[in-house]
Motif scaffolding. Structure first.
Motif, PDB file in Angstrom:
ATOM      1  N   GLY A  77     -60.576  14.944 -13.194  1.00 41.35           N
ATOM      2  CA  GLY A  77     -60.957  14.317 -14.445  1.00 41.35           C
ATOM      3  C   GLY A  77     -61.955  15.160 -15.220  1.00 41.35           C
ATOM      4  N   PHE A  78     -62.092  14.831 -16.494  1.00 37.31           N
ATOM      5  CA  PHE A  78     -63.040  15.544 -17.352  1.00 37.31           C
ATOM      6  C   PHE A  78     -64.448  15.449 -16.761  1.00 37.31           C
ATOM      7  CE2 PHE A  78     -66.166  15.237 -20.814  1.00 37.31           C
ATOM      8  CZ  PHE A  78     -65.974  16.462 -21.442  1.00 37.31           C
ATOM      9  N   ARG A  79     -65.034  16.608 -16.479  1.00 37.62           N
ATOM     10  CA  ARG A  79     -66.371  16.684 -15.877  1.00 37.62           C
ATOM     11  C   ARG A  79     -66.510  15.720 -14.690  1.00 37.62           C
ATOM     12  NH1 ARG A  79     -70.518  17.735 -21.010  1.00 37.62           N
ATOM     13  NH2 ARG A  79     -69.469  19.633 -21.719  1.00 37.62           N
ATOM     14  N   SER A  80     -65.475  15.747 -13.856  1.00 46.01           N
ATOM     15  CA  SER A  80     -65.434  14.942 -12.628  1.00 46.01           C
ATOM     16  C   SER A  80     -65.460  13.445 -12.910  1.00 46.01           C
ATOM     17  CB  SER A  80     -66.590  15.321 -11.688  1.00 46.01           C
ATOM     18  OG  SER A  80     -66.518  16.691 -11.350  1.00 46.01           O
ATOM     19  N   SER A  81     -64.995  13.049 -14.088  1.00 42.70           N
ATOM     20  CA  SER A  81     -64.974  11.633 -14.459  1.00 42.70           C
ATOM     21  C   SER A  81     -63.553  11.089 -14.364  1.00 42.70           C
ATOM     22  CB  SER A  81     -65.533  11.437 -15.881  1.00 42.70           C
ATOM     23  OG  SER A  81     -66.901  11.742 -15.922  1.00 42.70           O
ATOM     24  N   GLY A  82     -63.076  10.945 -13.130  1.00 45.59           N
ATOM     25  CA  GLY A  82     -61.788  10.318 -12.934  1.00 45.59           C
ATOM     26  C   GLY A  82     -61.905   8.810 -13.110  1.00 45.59           C
ATOM     27  N   PRO A  83     -60.823   8.073 -12.975  1.00 44.45           N
ATOM     28  CA  PRO A  83     -59.498   8.540 -12.582  1.00 44.45           C
ATOM     29  C   PRO A  83     -58.710   9.131 -13.755  1.00 44.45           C
ATOM     30  CG  PRO A  83     -59.454   6.177 -12.919  1.00 44.45           C
ATOM     31  CD  PRO A  83     -60.878   6.591 -13.110  1.00 44.45           C
ATOM     32  N   VAL A  84     -57.726   9.975 -13.401  1.00 44.80           N
ATOM     33  CA  VAL A  84     -56.775  10.457 -14.397  1.00 44.80           C
ATOM     34  C   VAL A  84     -55.528   9.583 -14.295  1.00 44.80           C
ATOM     35  CG1 VAL A  84     -55.303  12.368 -15.096  1.00 44.80           C
ATOM     36  CG2 VAL A  84     -57.657  12.808 -14.366  1.00 44.80           C
ATOM     37  N   ARG A  85     -55.198   8.932 -15.387  1.00 46.22           N
ATOM     38  CA  ARG A  85     -54.052   8.029 -15.411  1.00 46.22           C
ATOM     39  C   ARG A  85     -52.945   8.580 -16.304  1.00 46.22           C
ATOM     40  NH1 ARG A  85     -58.373   4.002 -15.826  1.00 46.22           N
ATOM     41  NH2 ARG A  85     -58.335   2.601 -14.009  1.00 46.22           N
ATOM     42  N   ILE A  86     -51.717   8.292 -15.915  1.00 47.71           N
ATOM     43  CA  ILE A  86     -50.573   8.483 -16.814  1.00 47.71           C
ATOM     44  C   ILE A  86     -49.839   7.148 -16.867  1.00 47.71           C
ATOM     45  CG2 ILE A  86     -50.334  10.956 -16.463  1.00 47.71           C
ATOM     46  CD1 ILE A  86     -48.046  10.357 -14.499  1.00 47.71           C
ATOM     47  N   GLY A  87     -49.246   6.866 -18.021  1.00 43.72           N
ATOM     48  CA  GLY A  87     -48.680   5.543 -18.238  1.00 43.72           C
ATOM     49  C   GLY A  87     -49.779   4.571 -18.633  1.00 43.72           C
ATOM     50  N   ASN A  88     -49.381   3.378 -19.051  1.00 43.87           N
ATOM     51  CA  ASN A  88     -50.380   2.417 -19.512  1.00 43.87           C
ATOM     52  C   ASN A  88     -49.856   0.996 -19.309  1.00 43.87           C
ATOM     53  OD1 ASN A  88     -52.208   0.838 -21.198  1.00 43.87           O
ATOM     54  ND2 ASN A  88     -52.882   2.805 -22.017  1.00 43.87           N
ATOM     55  N   ALA A  89     -50.544   0.264 -18.422  1.00 46.28           N
ATOM     56  CA  ALA A  89     -50.104  -1.099 -18.089  1.00 46.28           C
ATOM     57  C   ALA A  89     -50.270  -2.076 -19.238  1.00 46.28           C
ATOM     58  CB  ALA A  89     -50.878  -1.600 -16.869  1.00 46.28           C
ATOM     59  N   ALA A  90     -51.008  -1.677 -20.275  1.00 46.38           N
ATOM     60  CA  ALA A  90     -51.211  -2.586 -21.406  1.00 46.38           C
ATOM     61  C   ALA A  90     -49.910  -2.898 -22.138  1.00 46.38           C
ATOM     62  CB  ALA A  90     -52.227  -1.995 -22.379  1.00 46.38           C
ATOM     63  N   HIS A  91     -48.854  -2.112 -21.888  1.00 49.11           N
ATOM     64  CA  HIS A  91     -47.593  -2.387 -22.588  1.00 49.11           C
ATOM     65  C   HIS A  91     -47.017  -3.740 -22.205  1.00 49.11           C
ATOM     66  CE1 HIS A  91     -45.793  -0.917 -18.769  1.00 49.11           C
ATOM     67  NE2 HIS A  91     -44.717  -1.583 -19.141  1.00 49.11           N
ATOM     68  N   LEU A  92     -47.521  -4.341 -21.131  1.00 51.19           N
ATOM     69  CA  LEU A  92     -47.044  -5.643 -20.691  1.00 51.19           C
ATOM     70  C   LEU A  92     -47.777  -6.796 -21.373  1.00 51.19           C
ATOM     71  CD1 LEU A  92     -46.840  -4.812 -16.880  1.00 51.19           C
ATOM     72  CD2 LEU A  92     -44.925  -4.930 -18.499  1.00 51.19           C
ATOM     73  N   GLN A  93     -48.827  -6.496 -22.112  1.00 48.64           N
ATOM     74  CA  GLN A  93     -49.645  -7.544 -22.704  1.00 48.64           C
ATOM     75  C   GLN A  93     -48.992  -8.149 -23.952  1.00 48.64           C
ATOM     76  OE1 GLN A  93     -53.576  -6.076 -23.556  1.00 48.64           O
ATOM     77  NE2 GLN A  93     -54.179  -6.013 -21.397  1.00 48.64           N
ATOM     78  N   ARG A  94     -49.489  -9.339 -24.287  1.00 53.71           N
ATOM     79  CA  ARG A  94     -49.144  -9.955 -25.577  1.00 53.71           C
ATOM     80  C   ARG A  94     -50.340  -9.786 -26.499  1.00 53.71           C
ATOM     81  NH1 ARG A  94     -46.804 -15.580 -25.152  1.00 53.71           N
ATOM     82  NH2 ARG A  94     -48.787 -16.116 -24.176  1.00 53.71           N
ATOM     83  N   GLN A  95     -50.084  -9.199 -27.659  1.00 54.30           N
ATOM     84  CA  GLN A  95     -51.131  -9.041 -28.672  1.00 54.30           C
ATOM     85  C   GLN A  95     -50.524  -9.451 -30.011  1.00 54.30           C
ATOM     86  OE1 GLN A  95     -52.841  -5.078 -28.513  1.00 54.30           O
ATOM     87  NE2 GLN A  95     -52.935  -5.125 -26.280  1.00 54.30           N
ATOM     88  N   LEU A  96     -50.834 -10.630 -30.440  1.00 53.75           N
ATOM     89  CA  LEU A  96     -50.185 -11.191 -31.621  1.00 53.75           C
ATOM     90  C   LEU A  96     -50.620 -10.526 -32.921  1.00 53.75           C
ATOM     91  CD1 LEU A  96     -50.294 -14.981 -30.645  1.00 53.75           C
ATOM     92  CD2 LEU A  96     -48.307 -13.463 -30.638  1.00 53.75           C
ATOM     93  N   ASP A  97     -51.720  -9.781 -32.889  1.00 46.23           N
ATOM     94  CA  ASP A  97     -52.180  -9.146 -34.127  1.00 46.23           C
ATOM     95  C   ASP A  97     -51.222  -8.089 -34.634  1.00 46.23           C
ATOM     96  OD1 ASP A  97     -53.671  -6.219 -33.430  1.00 46.23           O
ATOM     97  OD2 ASP A  97     -53.419  -7.575 -31.751  1.00 46.23           O
ATOM     98  N   ILE A  98     -50.369  -7.533 -33.757  1.00 40.28           N
ATOM     99  CA  ILE A  98     -49.512  -6.419 -34.174  1.00 40.28           C
ATOM    100  C   ILE A  98     -48.600  -6.803 -35.329  1.00 40.28           C
ATOM    101  CG2 ILE A  98     -49.570  -5.358 -31.893  1.00 40.28           C
ATOM    102  CD1 ILE A  98     -46.690  -6.376 -31.474  1.00 40.28           C
ATOM    103  N   TYR A  99     -48.234  -8.081 -35.426  1.00 36.20           N
ATOM    104  CA  TYR A  99     -47.320  -8.498 -36.489  1.00 36.20           C
ATOM    105  C   TYR A  99     -48.006  -8.440 -37.850  1.00 36.20           C
ATOM    106  CZ  TYR A  99     -44.662 -10.028 -32.470  1.00 36.20           C
ATOM    107  OH  TYR A  99     -43.984 -10.045 -31.281  1.00 36.20           O
ATOM    108  N   GLY A 100     -49.297  -8.740 -37.869  1.00 35.98           N
ATOM    109  CA  GLY A 100     -50.044  -8.648 -39.120  1.00 35.98           C
ATOM    110  C   GLY A 100     -50.175  -7.217 -39.591  1.00 35.98           C
TER     111      GLY A 100
END
Length: 887
Positions: free
Chosen positions: A336-359
């Motif tokens: 990780g950047f300056r030993s600041s892990g974790p390094v992630r790929i992918g994003n679990a937030a794609h499973l969330q519901r966020q109703l603001d996106i329609y606005g």
């Protein structure tokens, strides 16, 4: 010490992007796309991530800059013996004008400016995500690089020796000598390819021209003096452009993953995906900067998603090729950047519901709809589906704009953006007469507003709050007046701003929020939120404070004019993925709001000094000036005039008041350009219009632009009825003949029929203008000549190729937006006076006229009823709505 995030700049080819460090390194590059595995990840692991670093022996200092108005970076290094320049850029073929065989790739050009430069190049790719080292095969002018699942070449000039053990080139350049490297992306078949300085210079010039041409493009007519912020605004525009995929139209939130929001924290996320919200905000910012193409490309991508997934299935984020799954993984082998892990790929937030996106999505569509013809009936059906979905789901909880990982809540911002989606849907439907469940949307919109004011307001804190039944604050509340939900100067909003600043400030910056969110505590202030504060200060009329804060924020940009997601005020360092679209969006929008407020004050003063005599000059012939333009045909100039006027109308559409500010156009450079084009009408040859398919679109387009020209020239605000005999007063010299609006409508398009209010025909016997009349009167023309009234069909330019379809569309829009209404139970037909004034044009009898009208009813039951039983109806005529703006 490894470079900080602030020590990098971005280059790209509109499919992927690389970070160039001021020490000559490539700290990050994924191939072939933004979300592909990395081959260089030095920024995430200085020892093992993989790098491509060019360095000058015994360097004493560095400097770095963008070549002005481009995405080309020049890094300069100096030692006691030499000065070395490194120019980095990527090939772009988006303009389809490249004449070389290279579709994609990265160039690095080294030039010794003085002395004798001893150069060391570390070429150490690691793939995928630094898991493996490659095998090398050196041919003297190219290096074959082979991983298990990836093969490519590095080409170079002059012939150099590569040490595969150390992964190093070492060579010297004397003053004026060059060395070049080319790393193809997706060009595995170039093994026999060779580069040389002449080829590199030729490609460099094309890429330089691409960027300088793009930055000067203005498709929206939004011409605003950005003053001292001009340089950073142009840099933000290029940065946002770099984040949009030219292949799909998707816009990534950032080109990187896992740059930490806090050193040694847990908030390291992968941003190489397209968030619906971020992308919608991005196209809005590009709109402010004059770019419509990017907005259209993005909304085309959205249309694909809606066609496939529907509004109900729409996710908050996707891969750039509309992938639905972005499985989140941790790469333990990267520190990780300056030993600041974790390094992630992918994003679990794609499973969330966020109703603001329609606005946010509907807001982006609204900006596009400001330009006539950019939203058609086909696209509207997808937007209509969104409004119906929001009407049914806004009462549900969601995860909110910040993607909290502690379960769903009733977030105030999400509710307000649902309100915003319905508000914008109602506006688009009414403006263009599109079919929709407008009554339902109005009802649900009112319910949302009522609930937010009751449950989203804390009487104790005198502030809106983050969620219902809480007293926690959130900087997203600063967006409420930007949607139109509440006025900037409303007492509730004034006290909310005061509370947010008091509770969430760190210096002059703001945190997003300070309460628990399901993750370990700790993050730096979120730069975007302070830009939202600027917009509120502007809206409240506190321009001096807004300017001071903008200067403070501008000073936070790095040496290349780039902003980070977050900023550690104590250590003066960037944090978070970089460069981040949302931060640049915030900068663009806040500067635009501030500078527009200043300009409005100035223009208000100018208008107050403008006398009625000034407005009425050139009353006789409005296009009597000289012109620098030459056009080969009437169709060409007609299209150019209509296109320019469409841009003008879109540029001066005021979303907050939902009206076109025609009275402000006279001070616009774009209006001056229109006048220049219009002057060329005097020299056109009308005999080149051969038949009705050419005559009708030309004269319809011309009638509409002449009408708006008259409105601007007279300073009309609300209705053409403000000027006596308006349609006789507005005159143009066209091909050496003088035409007024009545001459075009009744003489040309109605084949010299008498106007309803006159006993005379427009053209007397022997009038040479009769030669230009259409051969056949098409009654649908009455629905096209309405840009001076309340309805305006969503057709940008009438054309011979699409004329019949366009006339049908104009008829449908006019009839279904109030022009005709059937009350079946009462056998009552309510009609616009258009059908009384020009009744014979639509049919000899009322039965014939009803049959004509019924073809265009949206409501199938109305259509079938009228066609099966079209006699014995009572008819009531309603006044014609002459207002320029009716929403």
């Amino acid at each position: 010490m490894p470079l900080g995030i602030e020590d990098y700049g971005i280059i790209g080819d509109l499919s992927t992007a690389g970070l160039i460090g001021k020490d000559g390194s490539i700290g990050w590059l994924c191939v072939p796309y933004f979300d592909s595995p990395s081959i260089f990840a030095d920024i995430l692991d200085a020892e093992n991530g993989g790098t491509f670093r060019i360095s000058l022996e015994k360097t004493t200092d560095f400097s770095q800059r963008y070549l002005e108005d481009t995405a080309i970076i020049e890094t300069n290094m100096r030692s006691n013996d030499a000065v070395l320049s490194i120019v980095d850029f990527m090939v772009i073929t988006a303009d389809q004008q490249t004449s070389f065989p290279l579709k994609r790739g990265l160039f690095r050009r080294c030039l010794c400016k003085s002395g004798n430069a001893k150069i060391r190049v570390i070429f150490a790719p690691r793939y995928p995500y630094a898991k493996y080292s490659p095998k090398y095969e050196d041919s003297g002018s190219a290096l074959k690089v082979e991983f298990k699942d990836l093969k490519f070449h590095l080409f170079f000039y002059p012939a150099l020796n590569f040490d595969p053990q150390k992964e190093v080139f070492e060579f010297s350049l004397s003053q004026g000598e060059e060395a070049c490297f080319f790393l193809p992306i997706g060009n595995e078949k170039l093994k026999d390819f060779h580069i040389n300085p002449q080829l590199v210079h030729r490609i460099f010039n094309k890429i330089y021209t691409f960027w300088t041409n793009w930055i000067e493009t203005n498709e929206t007519g939004q011409i605003l003096d950005f003053g001292p912020f001009e340089r950073l605004m142009r840099r933000s525009a290029i940065t946002l452009k770099l984040l949009q995929s030219k292949d799909t139209g998707a816009i990534v939130a950032a080109p990187t993953t896992s740059l930490p929001e806090q050193l040694r924290g847990a908030r390291n996320w992968d941003y190489r995906f397209c968030w619906i919200r971020d992308a919608a905000f991005t196209v809005q910012a590009l709109y402010q900067l004059g770019h419509l193409t990017e907005m259209e490309n993005y909304l085309s991508w959205i249309k694909q998603l809606l066609k496939r997934d529907g509004a109900k299935g729409l996710q908050i984020m996707y891969g750039i090729r509309t992938e639905q799954t972005m499985e989140e993984q941790v790469l333990d082998h990267l520190e990780g950047f300056r030993s600041s892990g974790p390094v992630r790929i992918g994003n679990a937030a794609h499973l969330q519901r966020q109703l603001d996106i329609y606005g946010e999505l509907m807001l982006a569509a609204t900006h596009l709809s400001d330009y006539v013809g950019r939203i058609d009936l086909d696209f509207w059906e997808y937007l209509r589906e969104i409004c119906n979905y929001v009407s049914n789901t806004w009462r549900l909880p969601d995860n909110g704009i910040w993607e909290a990982r502690l379960g769903e809540r009733h977030y105030v911002y999400s509710k307000v953006m649902c309100w915003n989606a319905l508000d914008k849907g109602i506006y688009i439907a009414k403006r263009y007469g599109f079919p929709g469940e407008v009554s339902l949307w109005k009802k649900e919109k009112d319910e949302i507003r009522k609930e937010v004011l009751e449950k989203g307001w804390s009487q104790e804190k005198q502030s809106f709050v983050q969620t219902y039944d809480s007293d926690k604050l959130d900087s997203s509340l600063l967006l409420l007046p930007l949607t139109g939900f509440i006025q900037f100067k409303d007492p509730k909003m004034l006290s909310t701003v005061e509370s947010v600043v008091e509770e969430l400030s760190s210096g002059f910056l703001l945190y997003r929020y300070l309460n628990e969110d399901g993750m370990p505590r700790g993050e730096a202030p979120f730069t975007l939120c302070t830009f939202w504060l600027v917009e509120n200060l502007v809206g409240q009329g506190r321009l001096g404070e807004a300017q001071t804060l903008l200067f403070e924020l501008s000073n936070m940009a790095n040496h290349l004019g780039l902003f980070s997601e977050e900023f550690d005020y104590d250590w003066n360092m960037f944090l978070g993925n970089f460069p981040q679209a949302l931060t640049h969006i915030g900068f663009v929008n806040s500067v635009s709001s501030f500078r527009r407020a200043l300009a409005q004050k100035e223009n208000s003063t100018r208008r107050s000094k403008l006398t009625s005599g000034d407005l009425k000059k050139n009353r006789k012939i409005l296009n009597d000036g000289d012109s620098s333009y030459v056009f080969s045909s009437p169709q060409e100039i007609g299209k150019r005039l209509k296109d320019t006027m469409n841009i003008l109308r879109g540029a001066f559409f005021k979303s907050e008041s939902k009206r076109v500010a025609y009275e402000e156009m006279a001070f616009s450079p774009l209006y001056e350009n229109y006048l220049d084009i219009a002057g060329a009408l005097k020299r056109i040859d009308l005999s080149k219009l051969k038949d009705d398919s050419e005559k009708m679109p030309f004269w319809i387009n011309l009638y509409n632009v002449m009408t708006i020209h008259g409105v601007i020239s007279w300073g009309i605000k609300d209705s053409v009825k403000e000027i006596s005999n308006f349609f006789r007063q507005v005159r143009y010299n066209i091909g050496g003949y003088i035409f007024c609006l009545d001459d075009i409508e009744h003489g040309i398009l109605r084949r010299n029929k008498r106007p309803p209010w006159s006993i005379f025909r427009p053209f007397s016997y022997g009038d040479p203008r009769r030669a230009f009349m259409v051969e056949h009167l098409d009654p649908r023309i009455h629905f096209t000549l309405v840009c001076a009234s309340s309805s305006c069909p969503p057709i940008s330019i009438y054309s011979p190729q699409e004329l019949d379809m366009q006339l049908d569309t104009a008829a449908m829009i006019f009839i279904n937006s109030g022009g005709a209404r059937l009350v079946r139970q009462e056998r009552l037909l309510i009609l616009s006076k258009i059908f009384k004034w020009y009744g014979a044009d639509f049919g000899k009898t009322m039965e014939e006229r009803l049959l004509f009208i019924s073809k265009y009813f949206y409501d199938e039951q109305d259509r079938l009823f009228a066609q099966s039983d079209h006699s014995g109806y009572k008819v009531r005529y309603i006044p014609y709505d002459w207002r320029l703006n009716r929403i």
